[in-house]
Design an enzyme around this catalytic site. Structure first.
Site, PDB file in Angstrom:
ATOM      1  N   ARG A  28       0.808  -1.225   0.000  1.00  0.00           N
ATOM      2  CA  ARG A  28       0.000   0.000   0.000  1.00  0.00           C
ATOM      3  C   ARG A  28       0.844   1.279   0.000  1.00  0.00           C
ATOM      4  NH1 ARG A  28      -3.556  -2.415   4.887  1.00  0.00           N
ATOM      5  NH2 ARG A  28      -1.665  -3.698   5.060  1.00  0.00           N
ATOM      6  N   THR A  92       1.246 -12.827   8.894  1.00  0.00           N
ATOM      7  CA  THR A  92       1.958 -12.494  10.135  1.00  0.00           C
ATOM      8  C   THR A  92       2.209 -13.717  11.029  1.00  0.00           C
ATOM      9  OG1 THR A  92      -0.191 -11.748  10.952  1.00  0.00           O
ATOM     10  CG2 THR A  92       1.353 -10.039  10.260  1.00  0.00           C
ATOM     11  N   ASN A 183      -7.300  -4.229  16.990  1.00  0.00           N
ATOM     12  CA  ASN A 183      -6.035  -4.883  17.350  1.00  0.00           C
ATOM     13  C   ASN A 183      -4.894  -3.960  16.934  1.00  0.00           C
ATOM     14  OD1 ASN A 183      -3.858  -6.620  17.662  1.00  0.00           O
ATOM     15  ND2 ASN A 183      -4.258  -7.694  15.718  1.00  0.00           N
ATOM     16  N   LYS A 365      33.690  25.845   3.663  1.00  0.00           N
ATOM     17  CA  LYS A 365      33.849  24.381   3.607  1.00  0.00           C
ATOM     18  C   LYS A 365      35.161  23.991   4.259  1.00  0.00           C
ATOM     19  CE  LYS A 365      36.059  21.806   0.991  1.00  0.00           C
ATOM     20  NZ  LYS A 365      36.774  21.158  -0.112  1.00  0.00           N
ATOM     21  N   TYR A 401      40.902  24.900  -5.681  1.00  0.00           N
ATOM     22  CA  TYR A 401      40.902  23.742  -6.590  1.00  0.00           C
ATOM     23  C   TYR A 401      41.501  24.151  -7.924  1.00  0.00           C
ATOM     24  CZ  TYR A 401      38.929  19.661  -9.018  1.00  0.00           C
ATOM     25  OH  TYR A 401      38.750  18.517  -9.737  1.00  0.00           O
TER      26      TYR A 401
HETATM   27  C1  UD1 Z   1      -2.109  -6.230  11.225  1.00  0.00           C
HETATM   28  C2  UD1 Z   1      -3.065  -7.155  11.985  1.00  0.00           C
HETATM   29  C3  UD1 Z   1      -4.331  -6.381  12.333  1.00  0.00           C
HETATM   30  C4  UD1 Z   1      -3.984  -5.140  13.134  1.00  0.00           C
HETATM   31  C5  UD1 Z   1      -2.920  -4.289  12.428  1.00  0.00           C
HETATM   32  C6  UD1 Z   1      -2.408  -3.220  13.374  1.00  0.00           C
HETATM   33  C7  UD1 Z   1      -2.672  -9.384  11.099  1.00  0.00           C
HETATM   34  C8  UD1 Z   1      -3.196 -10.455  10.213  1.00  0.00           C
HETATM   35  N1  UD1 Z   1      -3.396  -8.277  11.145  1.00  0.00           N
HETATM   36  O1  UD1 Z   1      -2.746  -5.879  10.013  1.00  0.00           O
HETATM   37  O2  UD1 Z   1      -5.202  -7.190  13.087  1.00  0.00           O
HETATM   38  O3  UD1 Z   1      -5.130  -4.362  13.368  1.00  0.00           O
HETATM   39  O4  UD1 Z   1      -1.787  -5.093  12.028  1.00  0.00           O
HETATM   40  O5  UD1 Z   1      -1.476  -2.381  12.776  1.00  0.00           O
HETATM   41  O6  UD1 Z   1      -1.674  -9.578  11.756  1.00  0.00           O
HETATM   42  N2  UD1 Z   1       4.641  -9.029   7.853  1.00  0.00           N
HETATM   43  C9  UD1 Z   1       5.627  -9.988   7.723  1.00  0.00           C
HETATM   44  N3  UD1 Z   1       5.366 -11.085   6.976  1.00  0.00           N
HETATM   45  C10 UD1 Z   1       4.162 -11.301   6.382  1.00  0.00           C
HETATM   46  C11 UD1 Z   1       3.162 -10.313   6.524  1.00  0.00           C
HETATM   47  C12 UD1 Z   1       3.424  -9.195   7.271  1.00  0.00           C
HETATM   48  O7  UD1 Z   1       6.730  -9.852   8.259  1.00  0.00           O
HETATM   49  O8  UD1 Z   1       4.009 -12.350   5.735  1.00  0.00           O
HETATM   50  C13 UD1 Z   1       4.948  -7.827   8.672  1.00  0.00           C
HETATM   51  C14 UD1 Z   1       4.846  -6.528   7.892  1.00  0.00           C
HETATM   52  O9  UD1 Z   1       6.102  -6.188   7.342  1.00  0.00           O
HETATM   53  C15 UD1 Z   1       4.397  -5.532   8.954  1.00  0.00           C
HETATM   54  C16 UD1 Z   1       3.628  -6.394   9.961  1.00  0.00           C
HETATM   55  O10 UD1 Z   1       3.994  -7.724   9.693  1.00  0.00           O
HETATM   56  O11 UD1 Z   1       5.491  -4.944   9.592  1.00  0.00           O
HETATM   57  C17 UD1 Z   1       2.113  -6.225   9.844  1.00  0.00           C
HETATM   58  O12 UD1 Z   1       1.704  -6.588   8.541  1.00  0.00           O
HETATM   59  P1  UD1 Z   1       0.597  -5.776   7.750  1.00  0.00           P
HETATM   60  O13 UD1 Z   1       0.413  -6.421   6.425  1.00  0.00           O
HETATM   61  O14 UD1 Z   1       0.915  -4.334   7.775  1.00  0.00           O
HETATM   62  O15 UD1 Z   1      -0.680  -6.065   8.644  1.00  0.00           O
HETATM   63  P2  UD1 Z   1      -2.010  -5.186   8.763  1.00  0.00           P
HETATM   64  O16 UD1 Z   1      -2.856  -5.427   7.575  1.00  0.00           O
HETATM   65  O17 UD1 Z   1      -1.682  -3.790   9.095  1.00  0.00           O
HETATM   66 CA    CA Z   2       0.229  -2.664   9.228  1.00  0.00          CA
END
Ligand code: UD1
Ligand code: CA
Length: 474
Positions: A28, A92, A183, A365, A401
């Protein structure tokens, strides 16, 4: 890249590890740069979270990397963390599961944080940990209330208000979408329970992703206790998914810093237009005019005045320094009571001694300007050592220079350089010497000498009047 702020006063929390999720692409953001590396007030967003882990005294911090793993490693080269790789980003829950091997045999508590929730402060995480310990919970989650909860997972509770689970927005029913408790993506778990539950998470119905919040009902149904902590100030748990949210996070962080400066006795004429790095300090009774940017590890002493439109990076200013409008000051050291500007440019390695003056449209400088010396107008001083009480006239240029290499200019104490002189380096102007205006100086000027380095003037008496007369004839 990790900022080194003062360590928190709280003692290290023993037996606590942290997992920071940072493997996602951040679709995004619509960016070629991984989301967690986008700078927030000059520092990658992820570093704010890691700095918090350091200040909390967390024993080990594991960073889950994946998208642009090499760049993330490089950005964190100086940061004491361990990396685990998530080669495909399957959600996640899958991200956190990658840390299982590294935490094998660890049976303490583990904080799970997101690299994209950068405004967190230590008190909230300390409250998360203390609630988790006091409730003897197996999992504790930080929630908050948002008037517009769009984009966040919603917290579902039963009629008695007991926690049931979290539903991601894409999976919500119309009724669930109206829930305003969300959350925040910050958790504390008992490590063995977390990893056992992670293995049981099923892909989500719509996106086929493995969602971390799914472990909460799994732990609960397995007889585990779930606690929740409500963040009173929802701004602290703002998640950054878009550039607009990144800007919003910056606005909040910027305002916090400016408020702290004002509380410490700094006058800020227009707080809404000040930009100050988290690592910068400003002494009391200093005044900051509108549109001032103070970046990096800049330290500004007491009683300084920084006028409108200045940018100062990684520099040190003593007491009572006046910086007039529109100056750019980089990696420089300015002693007490100096005056700069308007529109002066101090490039890296410039040093101004006490009461020195560098004025209108002057560029300096890698040079030292001695005590009480004046460079008031339209001058370039590069690779030079200027002594004390020297006066450098308007338009003077150190020609440092020759097209091949840089050379040094030395101007000793109390020398006087007339306007529009070219000092062709390497060259030395002796103590108390005078250089005539308009000179091109190519050889050493001995102490107390008067140097003329220009063609002698020829006056032809009456010739101008004659020319005029000749032109006027038909
Ligand atoms: C997530 C939560 C959501 C919460 C929100 C708060 C989940 C499924 N959802 O959503 O409930 O309200 O955060 O900010 O957890 N990441 C990885 N590997 C992956 C996917 C994501 O390392 O496979 C990392 C991303 O880099 C990021 C973090 O996890 O730093 C959160 O991922 P993101 O896709 O931003 O989750 P949200 O849709 O914001
Ligand atoms: Ca997020």
């Amino acid at each position: 890249m990790l900022p080194t702020k003062n360590a928190s006063s709280s003692p290290p929390i023993r037996d606590l590890c942290a997992i920071v999720m940072a493997a996602g692409q951040g679709t995004r953001m619509r960016s070629d740069l991984a989301k967690v590396l986008h700078p927030l007030n000059g520092v990658p967003m992820l570093c704010h979270v890691l700095d918090l882990c350091r200040r909390l005294g967390v024993k080990r911090t594991l960073v889950v990397i994946g998208h642009q793993a090499a760049q993330v490693r490089e950005a964190l080269a100086e940061t004491p963390v361990e990396f685990v790789e998530q080669t495909t980003q399957r959600g996640t829950a899958h991200a956190v599961l990658q840390a299982e091997g590294a935490l094998q045999g660890f049976d303490g508590n583990v904080l799970v944080l997101s690299g994209d929730v950068p405004l967190l402060g230590a008190p909230l995480i300390e409250r998360l940990i203390s609630t988790h310990l006091k409730a003897r919970a197996h999992a504790t989650v930080v929630t908050t209330r948002l008037p517009n909860p769009q984009g966040y997972g919603r917290v579902v509770r039963d009629r008695e208000g007991a926690f049931r689970g979290i539903v991601e927005e894409v999976e919500t029913t119309a009724a669930q979408r109206r829930i305003t408790e969300i959350n925040s993506g910050l958790y504390c778990f008992r490590a063995p329970r977390l990893f056992a539950a992670l293995h049981r998470v099923e892909p989500s119905a719509i996106k086929q992703e493995l969602y971390l919040p799914e472990v909460l009902p799994i732990i609960r149904k397995g007889g585990g206790r779930i606690a929740t902590v409500l963040a009173e100030d929802s701004r602290e748990v703002l998640g950054v998914n878009t550039r607009a949210e990144l800007a919003e996070a910056y606005t909040i962080m910027r305002r916090r810093i400016v408020d702290r400066l004002m509380a410490e006795g700094v006058s800020c004429l227009d707080p809404s237009s000040l930009h100050v790095s988290e690592l910068a300090t400003v002494g009391r009774d200093s005044t900051l005019y509108p549109n001032v940017h103070i970046e990096g590890r800049t330290a500004i002493g007491k009683g300084c005045t920084i006028h409108a439109g200045c940018r100062i990076r990684d520099s040190h200013l003593g007491r009572g320094v006046t910086v007039l409008d529109g100056c750019l000051i980089l990696e420089s050291d300015i002693a007490d009571e100096c005056t700069l500007g308007p529109y002066a440019h101090l490039r890296p390695g410039s040093q101004l001694k006490r009461k020195a003056k560098v004025g209108n449209f002057v560029e300096v400088k890698k040079s030292v300007i001695g005590e009480g010396s004046k460079v008031p107008h339209l001058t370039y001083v590069g690779d030079a050592t200027v002594g004390n009480r020297v006066n450098i006239g308007a338009g003077t240029i150190t020609c440092n220079y020759d097209g091949f290499a840089k050379h040094q200019t030395v101007i000793e104490d109390e020398a006087f350089i007339g306007s529009n002189a070219s000092l062709v380096a390497p060259v030395r102007i002796g103590r108390g010497a005078i250089v005539a205006a308009g000179s091109a100086i190519t050889q050493e000027v001995p102490a107390d000498a008067l140097a003329f380095g220009r063609a002698l003037q020829v006056n032809k008496e009456g010739r101008a009047a004659e020319l005029r007369k000749a032109r006027a004839k038909p």
